[in-house]
Scaffold this active site. Structure first.
Site, mmCIF file in Angstrom:
data_model
loop_
_atom_site.group_PDB
_atom_site.id
_atom_site.type_symbol
_atom_site.label_atom_id
_atom_site.label_comp_id
_atom_site.label_asym_id
_atom_site.label_seq_id
_atom_site.Cartn_x
_atom_site.Cartn_y
_atom_site.Cartn_z
ATOM 1 N N LYS A 160 0.869 -1.206 0.132
ATOM 2 C CA LYS A 160 0.018 -0.072 0.043
ATOM 3 C C LYS A 160 0.114 1.239 -0.060
ATOM 4 O O LYS A 160 0.194 2.297 -0.593
ATOM 5 C CB LYS A 160 -1.264 0.220 1.296
ATOM 6 C CG LYS A 160 -1.774 1.023 1.640
ATOM 7 C CD LYS A 160 -2.668 0.688 2.236
ATOM 8 C CE LYS A 160 -4.117 1.438 2.363
ATOM 9 N NZ LYS A 160 -3.882 2.825 3.357
ATOM 10 N N ASP A 274 -4.668 -9.990 13.728
ATOM 11 C CA ASP A 274 -5.521 -10.113 12.240
ATOM 12 C C ASP A 274 -4.462 -11.179 12.128
ATOM 13 O O ASP A 274 -3.954 -11.434 10.352
ATOM 14 C CB ASP A 274 -4.959 -8.620 11.473
ATOM 15 C CG ASP A 274 -5.430 -8.389 10.140
ATOM 16 O OD1 ASP A 274 -6.888 -9.125 9.552
ATOM 17 O OD2 ASP A 274 -4.291 -7.432 9.046
ATOM 18 N N LYS A 276 -5.397 -13.896 9.242
ATOM 19 C CA LYS A 276 -5.718 -13.843 8.081
ATOM 20 C C LYS A 276 -4.293 -14.402 6.586
ATOM 21 O O LYS A 276 -3.162 -14.256 6.688
ATOM 22 C CB LYS A 276 -6.417 -13.626 6.883
ATOM 23 C CG LYS A 276 -5.192 -12.174 7.662
ATOM 24 C CD LYS A 276 -6.839 -10.818 6.349
ATOM 25 C CE LYS A 276 -5.828 -9.028 6.664
ATOM 26 N NZ LYS A 276 -6.558 -8.160 5.869
ATOM 27 N N ASN A 279 -1.790 -12.050 4.828
ATOM 28 C CA ASN A 279 -0.605 -11.891 6.375
ATOM 29 C C ASN A 279 0.560 -12.692 6.317
ATOM 30 O O ASN A 279 0.991 -12.455 7.331
ATOM 31 C CB ASN A 279 -1.110 -11.325 7.246
ATOM 32 C CG ASN A 279 -2.367 -10.136 7.353
ATOM 33 O OD1 ASN A 279 -1.121 -9.445 6.125
ATOM 34 N ND2 ASN A 279 -2.610 -9.065 7.853
ATOM 35 N N ASP A 292 2.668 -10.283 8.909
ATOM 36 C CA ASP A 292 2.159 -8.697 9.155
ATOM 37 C C ASP A 292 2.193 -8.347 10.607
ATOM 38 O O ASP A 292 0.865 -9.350 10.950
ATOM 39 C CB ASP A 292 1.114 -8.075 8.138
ATOM 40 C CG ASP A 292 0.384 -6.466 7.837
ATOM 41 O OD1 ASP A 292 0.577 -5.941 9.050
ATOM 42 O OD2 ASP A 292 0.470 -6.165 6.564
ATOM 43 N N THR A 310 -9.735 -7.846 9.944
ATOM 44 C CA THR A 310 -10.562 -8.149 8.810
ATOM 45 C C THR A 310 -11.960 -9.136 9.339
ATOM 46 O O THR A 310 -12.186 -9.589 10.061
ATOM 47 C CB THR A 310 -9.767 -9.023 8.113
ATOM 48 O OG1 THR A 310 -8.946 -8.813 7.936
ATOM 49 C CG2 THR A 310 -10.368 -10.126 7.131
#
Ligand code: AMP
Length: 414
Positions: A160, A274, A276, A279, A292, A310
């Site tokens: 990002k 987080d 998932k 990551n 992450d 998420t």
């Protein structure tokens, strides 16, 4: 007997280099400076890395998919800091024939082109918040790094806030790393200065074979650079998307590694929050790396009330806006197990976000009709996906669960 694990710890303890050994005069350019900066430690590291070298990609008939270990360019020792430092439990070291040179690929000039067009200088408080340099950071100062200390390799991906490149340190021993750039002005625009700082601070202090290492970081006027462990097999999510789902044995091996890493993180009062597939990265030997820490909190003893993470992986207590603790990660581990095996998270409802919330709150767990799951894994998932956080199976018991033991016998003996 020296184990790879103990070597990992020795390498970790050595750091890449330390400030104490910084040369007084660094007149002859950055690479020379780098080469002289920590002679003693570097000799030790070279010795260790030569002994416990990166795995030989040519030992199997098929080269690792997506690997950069293609064409050895010369005979010098070029190591992925990651692979040598994290191949903890497999016995690569003594059996690998010779250290394998790693090709870092061709640099596309992307950092410079990007830097001409992207980002702005940041001033004031935000600039101070983002003036990040591990050479001056409190507890574990590493040496001073600049972009000139690295040979640039192939692009690994775009995040990002900037690009990620495969790089090699110019000084011996030639470490291979992933260099991640983050544009300060974009961090400020997204109002995540504190989160990024926290992510960096947390990750820098973590040492576990299944947690991506952050070796150091530095900054210039517009960017922050993170020196990350190179995850040779890339994103786990890509493999999951390509295959649709994983076998029980493969999933069980990943879940073992996740549980082990989470026990470590929770022991350090780090809640990930987080978890998932997106990551998670894969090391050069296919080992899982939690990569992450954007949402993780360092929470010694306190219970947090922020809504983050998420949707599909949120536990009932977070959906219901209640206080939560490290057991949110137990829930997410249950969701992850299900997603590995089925290819979609258990409470997903593509028609509406509210339905997903409702299904999570009710723990509306349904087994797929088109895929046979073993009774053992259903048992484990059900024990992790408990509404009451206190009723969730503890991670130490996850490691002893029959579905985990069945596929991880070699780890037990290790
Ligand atoms: P990120 O900014 O973390 O989302 O990274 C962007 C992309 O770069 C990821 O999707 C990966 O494909 C790649 N990448 C990031 N970090 C690493 C790493 N440590 N090793 C290998 N590839 C990475």
């Amino acid at each position: 007997m020296t184990t790879i694990g103990s070597v990992t710890r020795q390498i970790a303890a050595l750091e890449i280099s330390s400030k104490q050994n910084k040369p007084a005069a660094a007149a002859s350019g950055s690479s020379l400076r780098a080469a002289h900066s920590k002679q003693t430690s570097q000799e030790k590291v070279t010795k260790l890395l030569t002994k416990f070298s990166a795995p030989n990609p040519f030992s199997s008939s098929k080269p690792a998919q997506g690997s950069s270990l293609r064409h050895p360019t010369n005979a010098t020792n070029q190591h992925a800091a990651s692979s040598s430092a994290s191949s903890s439990k497999s016995n690569l070291a003594t059996k690998s024939p010779a250290p394998v040179p790693l090709d870092i690929g061709t640099y596309d000039g992307g950092l410079e082109t990007e830097n001409e067009k992207r980002g702005e200088k940041v001033y004031g408080e935000a600039a101070e918040e983002l003036a990040l340099d591990s050479s001056v950071s409190g507890k574990n100062p590493t040496r001073e790094w600049t972009l000139h200390d690295f040979e640039m390799g192939r692009p690994l991906g775009k995040g990002k806030f900037g690009r990620v490149y495969m790089v090699r340190t110019k000084s011996e021993p030639k470490y291979i790393l992933a260099l991640k750039t983050l544009y300060k002005s974009e961090i400020v625009q997204s109002k995540v200065e504190k989160q990024i700082r926290r992510e960096i601070e947390i990750q820098q202090n973590l040492r576990h074979p299944n947690v991506l290492r952050l070796y150091g970081y530095f900054h210039d006027e517009k960017r922050i650079f993170l020196m990350l462990e190179f995850a040779g097999k890339g994103e786990l999510y890509k493999q999951l998307s390509k295959r649709g789902s994983f076998s029980e044995s493969r999933s069980s091996r990943y879940i073992y590694q996740m549980a082990d890493a989470l026990i470590y993180l929770h022991g350090k009062h780090v809640i990930h929050r987080d978890i998932k597939p997106e990551n998670l990265l894969l090391g050069i030997n296919g080992e899982l790396k939690i990569g992450d820490f954007g949402w993780s909190v360092h929470a010694p003893g306190n219970r947090r009330m922020t809504l983050c993470g998420t949707l599909d992986y949120l536990p009932p207590e977070m959906v219901e806006g209640k206080a939560h603790n490290e057991r949110v990660d137990y829930w997410a581990l249950g969701v992850l197990t299900y997603e590995f095996l089925v290819g979609a998270p258990p409470f997903e409802d593509r028609s509406s976000v509210n339905n997903t919330y409702r299904r999570i709150a009710k723990v509306d767990l349904r087994w797929p009709r088109d895929r046979e799951l073993s009774s053992e894994v259903k048992d484990l998932i059900s024990r992790l996906l408990q509404h009451d956080p206190q009723s969730r199976i503890p991670l130490t018991e996850v490691l002893r669960h029959p579905w985990i033991v069945k596929y991880n016998k070699h780890r037990e003996s290790a």
